[in-house]
Design a protein around this motif. Structure first.
Motif, PDB file in Angstrom:
ATOM      1  N   ALA A  43       0.879  -1.229  -0.266  1.00  0.00           N
ATOM      2  CA  ALA A  43       0.153   0.290  -0.137  1.00  0.00           C
ATOM      3  C   ALA A  43       0.931   1.252  -0.046  1.00  0.00           C
ATOM      4  N   ARG A  44       2.372   0.766   0.699  1.00  0.00           N
ATOM      5  CA  ARG A  44       2.956   2.528   0.257  1.00  0.00           C
ATOM      6  C   ARG A  44       2.775   3.560   0.568  1.00  0.00           C
ATOM      7  N   LEU A  45       2.988   2.805   2.485  1.00  0.00           N
ATOM      8  CA  LEU A  45       2.091   3.932   3.070  1.00  0.00           C
ATOM      9  C   LEU A  45       2.800   5.199   3.280  1.00  0.00           C
ATOM     10  N   ARG A  46       4.145   5.795   2.650  1.00  0.00           N
ATOM     11  CA  ARG A  46       5.227   6.307   2.997  1.00  0.00           C
ATOM     12  C   ARG A  46       4.488   7.199   1.755  1.00  0.00           C
ATOM     13  N   THR A  47       3.580   7.024   1.377  1.00  0.00           N
ATOM     14  CA  THR A  47       3.032   8.381   0.228  1.00  0.00           C
ATOM     15  C   THR A  47       1.073   8.410   0.630  1.00  0.00           C
ATOM     16  N   LEU A  48       0.641   8.118   1.877  1.00  0.00           N
ATOM     17  CA  LEU A  48      -0.593   8.589   2.029  1.00  0.00           C
ATOM     18  C   LEU A  48      -0.169   9.761   2.589  1.00  0.00           C
ATOM     19  N   PRO A  49       0.607  10.817   3.099  1.00  0.00           N
ATOM     20  CA  PRO A  49       0.919  11.622   3.746  1.00  0.00           C
ATOM     21  C   PRO A  49       0.101  12.965   2.425  1.00  0.00           C
ATOM     22  N   LEU A  50       0.641  12.108   0.569  1.00  0.00           N
ATOM     23  CA  LEU A  50      -0.057  12.757  -0.263  1.00  0.00           C
ATOM     24  C   LEU A  50      -1.748  13.300  -0.193  1.00  0.00           C
ATOM     25  N   ALA A  51      -2.062  12.453   0.174  1.00  0.00           N
ATOM     26  CA  ALA A  51      -3.419  12.297   0.356  1.00  0.00           C
ATOM     27  C   ALA A  51      -3.813  13.304   1.740  1.00  0.00           C
ATOM     28  N   PHE A  52      -3.591  13.418   2.327  1.00  0.00           N
ATOM     29  CA  PHE A  52      -3.608  14.363   3.751  1.00  0.00           C
ATOM     30  C   PHE A  52      -2.957  15.971   3.237  1.00  0.00           C
ATOM     31  N   THR A  53      -2.032  16.046   2.645  1.00  0.00           N
ATOM     32  CA  THR A  53      -1.788  17.357   2.476  1.00  0.00           C
ATOM     33  C   THR A  53      -2.908  18.229   1.498  1.00  0.00           C
ATOM     34  N   PRO A  54      -3.607  17.691   0.367  1.00  0.00           N
ATOM     35  CA  PRO A  54      -4.346  18.889  -0.547  1.00  0.00           C
ATOM     36  C   PRO A  54      -5.662  18.579   0.598  1.00  0.00           C
ATOM     37  N   VAL A  55      -6.847  18.407   1.566  1.00  0.00           N
ATOM     38  CA  VAL A  55      -7.944  17.719   1.911  1.00  0.00           C
ATOM     39  C   VAL A  55      -6.932  18.914   3.108  1.00  0.00           C
ATOM     40  N   LEU A  56      -6.093  18.740   3.679  1.00  0.00           N
ATOM     41  CA  LEU A  56      -6.146  19.430   5.035  1.00  0.00           C
ATOM     42  C   LEU A  56      -6.219  21.327   4.268  1.00  0.00           C
ATOM     43  N   ILE A  57      -4.693  21.292   3.199  1.00  0.00           N
ATOM     44  CA  ILE A  57      -5.217  23.053   2.679  1.00  0.00           C
ATOM     45  C   ILE A  57      -6.456  22.835   2.323  1.00  0.00           C
ATOM     46  N   GLY A  58      -7.085  22.508   1.869  1.00  0.00           N
ATOM     47  CA  GLY A  58      -9.126  22.062   1.189  1.00  0.00           C
ATOM     48  C   GLY A  58      -9.739  22.707   1.785  1.00  0.00           C
ATOM     49  N   THR A  59      -9.565  21.599   2.962  1.00  0.00           N
ATOM     50  CA  THR A  59     -10.153  22.710   4.048  1.00  0.00           C
ATOM     51  C   THR A  59      -9.992  23.877   5.005  1.00  0.00           C
ATOM     52  N   GLY A  60      -8.935  24.040   4.897  1.00  0.00           N
ATOM     53  CA  GLY A  60      -8.721  25.295   5.809  1.00  0.00           C
ATOM     54  C   GLY A  60      -9.226  26.392   4.798  1.00  0.00           C
ATOM     55  N   ALA A  61      -8.607  26.646   3.513  1.00  0.00           N
ATOM     56  CA  ALA A  61      -9.351  27.227   2.777  1.00  0.00           C
ATOM     57  C   ALA A  61     -10.546  27.223   2.231  1.00  0.00           C
ATOM     58  N   ALA A  62     -11.629  26.207   2.681  1.00  0.00           N
ATOM     59  CA  ALA A  62     -12.762  26.458   3.319  1.00  0.00           C
ATOM     60  C   ALA A  62     -13.209  27.461   4.538  1.00  0.00           C
ATOM     61  N   MET A  63     -12.722  27.114   5.264  1.00  0.00           N
ATOM     62  CA  MET A  63     -12.901  28.093   6.714  1.00  0.00           C
ATOM     63  C   MET A  63     -12.610  29.081   6.372  1.00  0.00           C
ATOM     64  N   ILE A  64     -12.213  29.576   5.520  1.00  0.00           N
ATOM     65  CA  ILE A  64     -11.778  31.343   5.530  1.00  0.00           C
ATOM     66  C   ILE A  64     -13.140  31.756   5.007  1.00  0.00           C
ATOM     67  N   ILE A  65     -13.797  31.261   3.886  1.00  0.00           N
ATOM     68  CA  ILE A  65     -15.972  31.194   2.938  1.00  0.00           C
ATOM     69  C   ILE A  65     -16.780  31.359   4.837  1.00  0.00           C
ATOM     70  N   ASP A  66     -16.171  30.055   4.983  1.00  0.00           N
ATOM     71  CA  ASP A  66     -17.109  29.707   6.505  1.00  0.00           C
ATOM     72  C   ASP A  66     -16.268  29.016   7.273  1.00  0.00           C
ATOM     73  N   THR A  67     -16.728  29.540   8.734  1.00  0.00           N
ATOM     74  CA  THR A  67     -15.578  29.468   9.903  1.00  0.00           C
ATOM     75  C   THR A  67     -16.210  28.250  10.369  1.00  0.00           C
ATOM     76  N   ARG A  68     -17.544  27.550   9.809  1.00  0.00           N
ATOM     77  CA  ARG A  68     -17.881  26.449  10.391  1.00  0.00           C
ATOM     78  C   ARG A  68     -17.218  25.115  10.128  1.00  0.00           C
ATOM     79  N   PHE A  69     -16.693  24.236  10.711  1.00  0.00           N
ATOM     80  CA  PHE A  69     -16.303  23.143   9.948  1.00  0.00           C
ATOM     81  C   PHE A  69     -16.526  22.019   9.571  1.00  0.00           C
ATOM     82  N   HIS A  70     -16.829  21.428   8.292  1.00  0.00           N
ATOM     83  CA  HIS A  70     -17.978  21.108   7.448  1.00  0.00           C
ATOM     84  C   HIS A  70     -17.013  19.227   7.829  1.00  0.00           C
ATOM     85  N   TRP A  71     -17.543  18.876   8.993  1.00  0.00           N
ATOM     86  CA  TRP A  71     -16.484  17.892   9.524  1.00  0.00           C
ATOM     87  C   TRP A  71     -16.415  16.839   8.675  1.00  0.00           C
ATOM     88  N   VAL A  72     -18.075  16.233   8.022  1.00  0.00           N
ATOM     89  CA  VAL A  72     -18.181  14.969   7.701  1.00  0.00           C
ATOM     90  C   VAL A  72     -17.851  14.936   5.505  1.00  0.00           C
TER      91      VAL A  72
END
Length: 322
Positions: A43-72
């Motif tokens: 499964a090459r776990l070393r590459t999994l951070p590549l899946a986390f990074t865009p979701v982290l940044i994208g979620t942070g950018a979304a909270m600029i528009i709406d401060t609510r955390f759409h966790w689902v």
């Protein structure tokens, strides 16, 4: 009285095998079945951070528009990204294995090439993870009612498969880094933002460029490690096409590009200055890529590059949120 015969006491001579000795059957050692650890390694776990990074940044950018955390929705996007990442890793294991590309690979052994798992089994596991990504993506579409995004999800899965699959895989034509930048950078980041708030601010685009550059750097480290084997196998990765030195230069540029972006964002989001701490692992990865003597050292560079990516993602997301 007759003397006893001595023939009975003589040891029998071993008869040489008849026929041509070169045509004697060769006994091939059977590979041991894959263990749970082998499947986890594939499964090459070393590459999994590549899946986390865009979701982290994208979620942070979304909270600029709406401060609510759409966790689902955020978790659903993460599920899509992780399932796609694991799915493409297993798909690569299958496709490269049946082509013989992985027969002399330097990194961790693959399931298909090593014979520890049947190719059909590896393919089935890859398809299962693609299906899981599709289910999570459909759930996001149903929740947001953005039905056109079904087409985006379908294109993502198709791109994941044809990286090394099909008759003309684009990963064998030096286009892997381009597609990784688009799908694991821009699409993953802006898509995460859009499904949460229905808009894509410029911060999400900037973050997508940074995430894509780091994802490409991980792929370059991997391809640099396998450059000799890929060249011999006819796999024309970008590293094979441009050579070792140009790959090292490009890797360095991709590792450094995200930090001017962080500096620009820090003018408006001061916490982004902390993202510069990720320069420490980035510098270590660059140093390894330029000074390695054994290709196996690049496995470490790959892991350090992934660490840089997730540290960068956490820093930028935190800056957007606070």
């Amino acid at each position: 009285m007759a003397a006893p015969s001595r023939k009975k006491n003589r040891p029998k001579k071993k008869q040489a095998p008849r026929g041509n000795p070169q045509k004697a059957p060769v006994v091939v050692a059977k590979a041991t079945p894959a263990t749970l650890g082998d499947w986890i390694g594939a499964a090459r776990l070393r590459t999994l951070p590549l899946a986390f990074t865009p979701v982290l940044i994208g979620t942070g950018a979304a909270m600029i528009i709406d401060t609510r955390f759409h966790w689902v929705l955020a978790l659903a996007c993460l599920a899509v990204a992780v399932a796609l990442q694991i799915g493409v890793n297993y798909a690569n294991d299958y496709s490269d294995g049946i082509r013989g590309t992985d027969d002399h690979r330097v990194g961790p052994a693959r399931l298909t090439a090593s014979g520890k798992a049947k190719p059909r089994t590896v393919l089935t596991v890859a398809l299962v993870f693609f299906a899981l990504a599709a289910v999570a993506g459909i759930a996001v579409v149903i929740r947001t009612q953005h039905w056109w995004m079904l087409a985006v999800g379908a294109v993502c899965i198709i791109a994941a498969w044809f990286y090394t699959g099909g008759k003309r895989p684009y990963g064998y034509a030096g286009l892997g880094e381009l597609f990784v930048f688009v799908f694991f950078g821009l699409v993953a980041t802006t898509g995460t933002t859009f499904v949460q708030v229905g808009l894509v601010p410029q911060e999400s685009w900037f973050g997508g460029v940074a995430a894509g550059a780091l994802a490409c750097a991980v792929l370059l480290a991997n391809n640099l490690r396998d450059i000799d084997q890929d060249r011999a196998a006819g796999k024309r990765t970008l590293s094979v096409l441009i050579g070792r030195r140009a790959t090292q230069v490009l890797f360095t540029l991709l590792m450094l590009v995200p930090f001017p972006i962080a500096v620009a964002l820090a003018l408006f989001y001061p916490v982004a200055w902390l993202t510069l701490l990720a320069l420490l692992p980035a510098a270590a990865a660059i140093l390894i890529v330029w000074t390695y003597r054994d290709p196996r050292e690049l496995v470490v560079a790959l892991g350090v590059t992934s660490l840089t990516s997730v540290m960068y993602g956490v820093g930028i997301a935190w800056a957007f949120i606070v």
